[in-house]
Scaffold this active site. Structure first.
Site, mmCIF file in Angstrom:
data_model
loop_
_atom_site.group_PDB
_atom_site.id
_atom_site.type_symbol
_atom_site.label_atom_id
_atom_site.label_comp_id
_atom_site.label_asym_id
_atom_site.label_seq_id
_atom_site.Cartn_x
_atom_site.Cartn_y
_atom_site.Cartn_z
ATOM 1 N NE ARG A 103 14.086 14.673 -6.340
ATOM 2 C CZ ARG A 103 14.129 15.323 -7.491
ATOM 3 N NH1 ARG A 103 14.518 16.605 -7.500
ATOM 4 N NH2 ARG A 103 13.816 14.722 -8.622
ATOM 5 C CD GLU B 50 9.104 19.601 -3.412
ATOM 6 O OE1 GLU B 50 8.663 19.307 -4.542
ATOM 7 O OE2 GLU B 50 10.303 19.859 -3.210
ATOM 8 C CG HIS C 1 10.641 20.955 -7.242
ATOM 9 N ND1 HIS C 1 10.570 19.751 -6.578
ATOM 10 C CD2 HIS C 1 11.710 20.837 -8.086
ATOM 11 C CE1 HIS C 1 11.536 18.944 -7.004
ATOM 12 N NE2 HIS C 1 12.238 19.586 -7.914
#
Length: 323
Positions: free
Chosen positions: A237, A266, A285
């Site tokens: 994360r 993000e 991601h």
């Protein structure tokens, strides 16, 4: 009468059909306040919630008084207010097992692409810079037999250790809440404190969930302890890392390179200094983002919601104690 559920993620047709066999389904684009207002009655009647990436907090739960279970198409659940869910005795289901191997592949890809400068060199070829035999300014670093440090020896950490140990002959160091006898037996992994891992590892791979305990676990002090030749990988994360400290360490040459699949915010801002550094591989991601795995995750999430609303919380439940 079928229980009502809210679906806030597009599903493959066959999975949507399976969901509709068990529930009365209302599909929405997102969980923003304006969307909830537009479908107020559906949210008020819903006993289940299925989707991913949206924030599920106390304010949303106030609009869903009949909610009994929520199912996320992910392993991570830091976008859920677990305390609020527990207070309302709402089950939280996730997909912890189906993405393990795929995410481990992504982490290994980051290890290889940063060490061998794959992205940087490929861009130079496309830019027409390959005009003669290459010299040292094109060279990368070996991966085989280098020391891999894994911070977080869960399922993904174990799958990464398997690839590194058997595929690349890499000695494995690891740091976790507790020792992992299976990792030590199978991969000859060595448990050590975080400082020792940072000082000895050639690759530091961070695979941790986000919590109050792990927020900004990596900052200036941690990067300063790493070898100047070391490569940092984050596939857990983003907020586990102080991104400004990482940028400073890269710019100052305190560490050699970074491979990142997650970021503090993000999507990553277009003007982020990380995007200007040639020794950074930045991915959007994509840890579990293959067609096969994303399908399997969605299928698992559907099954999880069916199980939860039928009182079965034997697997994939974050908070079974609220049943």
């Amino acid at each position: 009468m079928k229980p009502s559920v809210i679906l806030y993620k597009t599903l493959p047709d066959d999975l949507l059909q399976r969901l509709e066999e068990h529930f009365s389904v209302t599909q929405v684009k997102n969980l923003r306040p304006e969307t909830v207002s537009q479908h107020a009655e559906a949210f008020a009647q819903a006993e289940g919630l299925l989707g991913s990436s949206e924030k599920v907090d106390a304010a949303l739960l106030e609009k869903m008084p009949k909610l009994r279970a929520t199912s996320t198409v992910s392993v991570g659940y830091d976008n859920f207010d677990v305390e609020a869910l527990n207070a309302r005795r709402v089950l939280l289901m996730h997909t912890p097992t189906v993405l393990t191997e795929t995410v481990a592949d992504t982490v290994m890809a980051l290890v290889l692409s940063t060490a061998r400068r794959v992205v940087e060199v490929a861009e130079r070829v496309k830019a027409g810079e390959w005009t003669k035999s290459i010299g040292p300014d094109w060279f990368g670093s070996d991966v085989h037999h280098k020391t891999l440090g894994i911070v977080g020896m869960g399922r993904i950490g174990m799958a990464l250790a398997q690839r590194a140990h058997f595929g690349f002959g890499m000695p494995i160091l690891y740091n976790a809440r507790r020792q992992h006898p299976q990792a030590e037996e199978r991969f000859n992994a060595r448990y050590c404190d975080l400082d020792t891992l940072l000082q000895e590892a050639d690759f530091v791979c961070l695979i941790l969930p986000l919590s109050e305990e792990t927020h900004h676990l990596f900052g200036q002090a941690q990067f300063a302890k790493m070898k100047s030749s070391a490569i940092f990988i984050n596939a857990g994360r983003g907020p586990v890392v102080d991104e400004q400290a990482l940028i400073a360490a890269l710019q100052a040459g305190e560490i050699h390179a970074a491979g990142l699949d997650v970021f503090e915010h993000e999507p990553l801002a277009k003007d982020s200094p990380l995007l200007t550094l040639p020794n950074v591989v930045a991915l959007p991601h994509i840890g579990s983002a293959t067609h096969e795995t994303r399908y399997n995750m969605a299928a698992c999430a559907v099954d999880n919601l069916i199980d939860a609303l039928n009182g079965n919380v034997e697997k994939n439940c974050v908070n079974p104690q609220v049943k």
